[in-house]
Design an enzyme around this catalytic site. Structure first.
Site, short mmCIF file in Angstrom:
data_model
loop_
_atom_site.label_atom_id
_atom_site.label_comp_id
_atom_site.label_asym_id
_atom_site.label_seq_id
_atom_site.Cartn_x
_atom_site.Cartn_y
_atom_site.Cartn_z
CD GLU A 130 -2.55 3.83 -5.45
OE1 GLU A 130 -3.69 3.45 -5.82
OE2 GLU A 130 -1.71 3.05 -4.94
NE ARG A 159 -4.38 -1.07 0.05
CZ ARG A 159 -4.63 -2.09 -0.75
NH1 ARG A 159 -3.68 -2.52 -1.57
NH2 ARG A 159 -5.81 -2.69 -0.73
#
Length: 314
Positions: free
Chosen positions: A262, A233
């Site tokens: 992201e 992650r």
């Protein structure tokens, strides 16, 4: 055994095989991948089983509208978007599918590692510009290197198996597991990995406890200049700290399938500056959170979820 009605609400896109798999254990699917959160909240109270990927957070507010819910199935490995504590308090079973995409993640991580070890990204770009620089693209073999694996669950173990034939030494640390040393991997402390690793790869889930844990202080503890791989992650690795260590040479290369943020069109000024550095750095390899997202894993995840749902019933 849990007695359920025979419908599953699916709110994310899933491989078409899910319908036949559910039918084989006596379920039908109400497939709503295009529904908004508001639309989902309006109907979720009618269902006892919910399958999802990452469309929305299953938090306390959402669960208040899901009074009949007995099973939540996460079509993937990570459960950081799910309020696990509240699910447990409400007696709702949580199933996920790390077994479905562990091979995909492992192969992707190995591919990124080999790419960086052998300067393939830089070499390819140069040859396309008619630059024939053999010495500048001299590679480094994995043989006799020490690879540290942080997190030795499904993903970490699959990664270790893929490295078995390369002749490298594998050290693994897992906060929640002990006694797993075998002919493949040596169980180690983080201190051993800091002291000995040439490569470090992260394979643990995101929690509030470990958010941002791979920071500058953490990276400074490695004795050697390391190559870093993150297919876990992005939120565990602050990009500003990574950029600092890339600039100093402490991190000699980084392979990142995940990023701290992201949403690339919503970066803050600082985030944009750090991202821009990664983009122009030939020691960095990037991919868009696709390590676990192969044609094969898309179907395998379904099979794992349905099998786990079946096991809850019988």
């Amino acid at each position: 055994m849990i007695i359920l009605n025979r419908k599953v609400l699916i709110i994310d896109k899933m491989h078409d095989s899910i319908f036949n798999m559910l039918e084989q254990i006596g379920f039908s699917a109400d497939y709503r991948p295009d529904a908004s959160r508001q639309e989902i909240e309006a109907v979720v109270g009618d269902y006892e089983v919910l399958f999802l990927r990452s469309k929305l957070s299953v938090d306390e507010a959402f669960l208040r509208k899901a009074g009949r819910l007995k099973v939540v199935g996460r079509a993937g490995a990570g459960v950081d978007q799910l309020d696990v504590e509240t699910l447990e308090q409400r007696g709702i079973s949580l199933i996920n599918a790390p077994e479905g995409n562990r091979d995909a993640v492992a192969e992707h991580a190995v591919g990124m590692l080999l790419c960086l070890q052998n300067n393939l990204l830089k070499a390819d770009a140069q040859v396309r510009q008619s630059i024939w620089d053999r010495e500048g693209n001299r590679g480094t073999e994995l043989s006799e290197k020490t690879v540290g694996i942080i997190g030795y669950g499904h993903m970490g173990q699959a990664f270790a198996r893929r490295l078995q034939g390369f002749g490298c030494r594998l050290l693994a640390y897992d906060k929640f597991r002990q006694g797993f040393s075998d002919e493949l991997v040596q169980e180690s402390s983080q201190e051993d990995i800091f002291e000995q690793a040439d490569v470090v790869s992260f394979h643990f889930p995101l929690t509030e406890e470990n958010r941002g844990i791979i920071n500058g202080a953490y990276l400074s503890r490695f004795k050697k200049e390391i190559l870093l791989i993150n297919t876990a992650r992005g939120e565990i690795l602050p990009l500003k700290d990574l950029v600092e260590k890339l600039k100093s040479g402490k991190v000699r290369g980084a392979a990142l399938d995940v990023l701290e943020n992201e949403k690339l069109h919503q970066l803050s000024a600082e985030e944009k500056e750090n991202f821009d550095y990664l983009v122009q750095c030939d020691k960095v390899l990037l991919s868009p959170h696709v390590a676990g997202w192969t044609h094969e894993s898309y179907r395998k995840i379904n099979a794992v979820l349905v099998e786990k749902l079946k096991n809850l019933l019988y």
